[in-house]
Design a protein around this motif. Structure first.
Motif, mmCIF file in Angstrom:
data_model
loop_
_atom_site.group_PDB
_atom_site.id
_atom_site.type_symbol
_atom_site.label_atom_id
_atom_site.label_comp_id
_atom_site.label_asym_id
_atom_site.label_seq_id
_atom_site.Cartn_x
_atom_site.Cartn_y
_atom_site.Cartn_z
ATOM 1 N N THR A 82 0.855 -1.184 0.000
ATOM 2 C CA THR A 82 0.000 0.000 0.000
ATOM 3 C C THR A 82 0.892 1.235 0.000
ATOM 4 O O THR A 82 1.929 1.255 0.651
ATOM 5 N N THR A 83 0.473 2.263 -0.720
ATOM 6 C CA THR A 83 1.222 3.514 -0.777
ATOM 7 C C THR A 83 0.364 4.638 -0.209
ATOM 8 O O THR A 83 -0.801 4.777 -0.571
ATOM 9 N N ILE A 84 0.956 5.410 0.700
ATOM 10 C CA ILE A 84 0.269 6.583 1.243
ATOM 11 C C ILE A 84 1.153 7.810 1.028
ATOM 12 O O ILE A 84 2.371 7.702 0.909
ATOM 13 N N LYS A 85 0.516 8.962 0.967
ATOM 14 C CA LYS A 85 1.247 10.223 0.890
ATOM 15 C C LYS A 85 1.895 10.467 2.247
ATOM 16 O O LYS A 85 1.266 10.248 3.296
ATOM 17 N N CYS A 86 3.132 10.889 2.254
ATOM 18 C CA CYS A 86 3.846 11.121 3.508
ATOM 19 C C CYS A 86 3.147 12.209 4.325
ATOM 20 O O CYS A 86 2.937 13.316 3.828
ATOM 21 N N CYS A 116 6.169 15.329 4.976
ATOM 22 C CA CYS A 116 6.552 16.307 3.954
ATOM 23 C C CYS A 116 5.458 16.539 2.915
ATOM 24 O O CYS A 116 5.480 17.544 2.215
ATOM 25 N N GLU A 117 4.519 15.634 2.808
ATOM 26 C CA GLU A 117 3.425 15.680 1.845
ATOM 27 C C GLU A 117 3.887 15.658 0.392
ATOM 28 O O GLU A 117 3.102 15.879 -0.515
ATOM 29 N N PHE A 164 8.448 1.688 8.119
ATOM 30 C CA PHE A 164 8.502 2.074 6.710
ATOM 31 C C PHE A 164 8.797 3.558 6.601
ATOM 32 O O PHE A 164 8.278 4.359 7.371
ATOM 33 N N THR A 165 9.626 3.911 5.616
ATOM 34 C CA THR A 165 10.178 5.258 5.524
ATOM 35 C C THR A 165 9.747 5.966 4.244
ATOM 36 O O THR A 165 9.659 5.345 3.179
ATOM 37 N N CYS A 166 9.540 7.274 4.344
ATOM 38 C CA CYS A 166 9.215 8.117 3.197
ATOM 39 C C CYS A 166 10.390 8.128 2.230
ATOM 40 O O CYS A 166 11.552 8.217 2.643
ATOM 41 N N ASN A 167 10.086 8.090 0.937
ATOM 42 C CA ASN A 167 11.127 8.103 -0.080
ATOM 43 C C ASN A 167 11.678 9.503 -0.346
ATOM 44 O O ASN A 167 12.591 9.670 -1.139
#
Length: 78
Positions: free
Chosen positions: A7-11, A14-15, A32-35
């Motif tokens: 699943t992918t969510i918007k950070c 930082c958005e 899990f870490t923001c890219n």
């Protein structure tokens, strides 16, 4: 419990970036870490039973849907 696509969510930090996660791994304690900004998410101990119950119910619903699709593909003739 079945393993599905991540699943992918918007950070939320930082958005701009995205956080890609797998619910089973999240339940197992993986972080899990923001890219983009390296913000991370993990599951609190208090939420593990809620997620586990939700995943179990989702699997049950998928099985029921599969059974309904199978039954619908073989209509009974009277």
């Amino acid at each position: 419990m079945s393993s599905d696509t991540p699943t992918t969510i918007k950070c939320p930090g930082c958005e701009d970036g995205e956080i890609v996660f797998d619910a089973q791994l999240l339940l197992a304690g993986t972080r899990f870490t923001c890219n983009s900004c390296s913000a991370s998410i993990c599951l609190s101990d208090n939420s593990k039973s809620t997620l586990a119950t939700g995943l179990l119910r989702l699997d049950q619903m998928k099985q029921n849907l599969g059974s309904l699709k199978t039954a619908a593909s073989r209509p009974k003739m009277n």
